[in-house]
Design an enzyme around this catalytic site. Structure first.
Site, PDB file in Angstrom:
ATOM      1  CG  HIS A 250      -1.556   0.914   1.410  1.00  0.00           C
ATOM      2  ND1 HIS A 250      -3.447   1.209   0.803  1.00  0.00           N
ATOM      3  CD2 HIS A 250      -1.497   1.777   1.757  1.00  0.00           C
ATOM      4  CE1 HIS A 250      -2.951   2.207   1.581  1.00  0.00           C
ATOM      5  NE2 HIS A 250      -2.792   2.871   1.949  1.00  0.00           N
ATOM      6  CD  GLU A 251       2.381   3.742   3.309  1.00  0.00           C
ATOM      7  OE1 GLU A 251       2.518   4.599   3.029  1.00  0.00           O
ATOM      8  OE2 GLU A 251       1.523   2.925   4.556  1.00  0.00           O
TER       9      GLU A 251
ATOM     10  CD  GLU B   4      -4.238   7.073   2.056  1.00  0.00           C
ATOM     11  OE1 GLU B   4      -4.883   5.471   2.217  1.00  0.00           O
ATOM     12  OE2 GLU B   4      -3.457   7.645   2.144  1.00  0.00           O
TER      13      GLU B   4
END
Lengths: 304, 192
Positions: A142-143, A223
């Site tokens: 995700h990062e 996000e």
């Protein structure tokens, strides 16, 4: 099954993202128009706003690391962490970011840096302690997705509009206090000056408020995009969902003092840190609600 | 990543380059001549396993396909990072046979829709270098189409000097990964 990919493109998310980016661009144009129409020296405003923007853009990684008291770690210090990131970068063909660890018991992770070549991915010791290897991998994916999408640069450019609109408002008030609005100096002109000033200030304030809400909406969509790209990369949406549930659930048990300290940096985080009892309107949230993120991941798991 | 991808916040999964693997046999000849390292007949494919029955079916299909050659011993093992290593130990030390087996495994995974989950392939070499037994793997990165050598020394140490010698010995036959930061270590890989 498609040869190109196992997960269908999410057209709804793409459309919403495009709409938000368009509206932000439109507001930028409106802001510049106000600026020039008002007669304030465009050069001055651009120089000042540009200075803020440049600082934010170039220093974001150092500021974030300093604020979170994180330190860069070498492969010898954290071999498992580097190993996971090595493989994710090889799988996605992206340059490997620098890796940092923050000695904080709140489980969380963030990525910062203005480009994939200058990126840093940071995890907290609280996260390393609590997550299983496949869940940690989901969080790191995700990062890394944030890094690949250049989210820091995008959000900085988007927030530039808010800064600009705020500056317009400030200059309008400044010029009002010292008089002399517009180019006309005739007496009939002066009588009409005040409502014009008020209108300009009001519009600038509304521009700023709307841009603020749009930037928050953009942050939520980024996000969700990062969640999606991470699930595509690891091929395990359920692991990411498990990590999300764990992190959000665990955070409600962390002592309030630590959470309050982490709150200012919510925009960077994997999951926002909220002290219990502090309710946030969904319009202002930087992250989509947990249920929405889990629903997206569940639909990906079903499709795959 | 184009501007549109940045604006929309998306990144397409990178497809695997399966064909550049066939440059390895020629490179192996040059390597053997220069350093004395010979192929061990072991090749392995590293793939990120997906969730669910679809992946398990693909894995079974690959195992069955590789076992069609009676001399080949096939293993499916998971490493510490959760990646799946499909290892083929062919009876002989001909690199062309190893590469053919690896290619068969790759295309099966790709047809099942897991082409983007392929991480790397490894071909094992061993021999005596400077008076001691050395074990080197040529790691092929699917997403970059490049190769790099990996020489573990036991206990998570790398023989970087030997790796650089192997790089020089590989010469022009195969595309060597130019970025040294991408030569990530594959500790515990089968075939080393």
């Amino acid at each position: 099954m498609s040869r190109r990919g196992r997960y269908a493109a999410d057209r709804g998310l793409t459309t919403r993202m495009l709409l938000v980016v368009f509206l932000l661009g439109l507001l930028y144009v409106v802001g510049m128009g106000l600026l020039i129409g008002y007669g304030v020296s465009p050069l001055l405003v651009i120089v000042v706003a540009g200075g803020f923007f440049a600082f934010q853009y170039f220093a974001s990684d150092r500021v974030a690391l300093y604020a979170m008291n994180a330190r860069l770690v070498e492969p010898a210090e954290a071999p498992e962490l580097h190993g996971v990131i090595d493989r994710l970068c090889a799988l996605s063909d992206t340059p490997k970011p620098r890796v940092a660890v923050a000695d904080v018991d709140v489980p969380n992770a963030f990525a910062t840096g203005r480009s994939p070549q200058r990126a840093v991915v940071c995890v907290t010791t609280g996260l390393l302690r609590r997550l299983e290897p496949d869940e940690l991998e989901g969080v790191l994916a995700h990062e890394l997705s944030h890094v690949a999408h250049r989210d820091v640069a995008v959000m900085t450019v988007a927030s530039f509009l808010g800064v600009l609109a705020g500056l317009i408002t400030r200059f309008a008030l400044h010029a009002t206090m010292f008089g002399g609005v517009g180019r006309g100096r005739s007496d009939s002109g002066k009588g009409n000056a005040l409502p014009v000033i008020v209108a300009v200030v009001l519009v600038s304030a509304i521009v700023y408020a709307v841009s603020f809400l749009l930037i928050r909406a953009l942050s939520r969509y980024r996000e969700l995009s990062a969640d999606r790209t991470a699930a595509l990369l690891t091929g395990r949406p359920s692991s990411l969902a498990a990590a999300l549930t764990k992190v959000t659930g665990q955070m409600s048990q962390v002592p309030t003092r630590d959470l309050r300290a982490a709150e200012p940096f919510n925009a960077f985080f994997f999951s926002p840190a909220h002290a219990t009892g502090f309710s946030l309107s969904s319009l202002f949230a930087t992250h989509p609600p947990l249920e929405q993120r889990l629903a997206q991941l569940a639909s990906m798991a079903q499709a795959g | 990543m184009g501007l549109l991808d940045v604006l929309l916040g998306r990144q397409k999964p990178v497809p695997a380059n399966l064909d550049a693997l066939f440059a390895l046999p020629a490179a192996g000849v040059g390597l053997q001549a220069a350093t004395g390292l010979a192929p061990t007949g072991v090749g392995a494919v590293c793939i990120k396993p997906g969730e669910g029955a679809v992946f398990t079916a693909a894995q079974t299909e690959v195992t069955a396909l590789l076992r069609l050659d009676e001399d080949t011993v096939v293993d499916q093992t998971r490493d510490a990072f959760g990646y799946l290593w499909t290892t083929a130990r062919t009876g002989d030390d001909r690199l062309a046979d190893v590469v053919t087996a690896l290619h068969a495994a790759n295309t099966t995974y790709e047809r099942a829709g897991f082409g983007t989950s392929l991480l790397c392939s490894l071909v094992g070499f061993a021999g005596e270098v400077d008076g001691r037994q050395a074990s080197v793997g040529l790691v092929y990165l699917y997403k970059r189409g490049t190769t790099y050598p990996f020489a573990p020394l036991g206990g998570e140490k790398r023989d970087t000097a030997l790796e650089l010698r192997v790089r020089a010995a590989l010469g022009e036959d195969v595309r060597v990964e130019p970025d040294l930061s991408r030569w990530f270590p594959v500790w515990g890989a089968p075939g080393l």
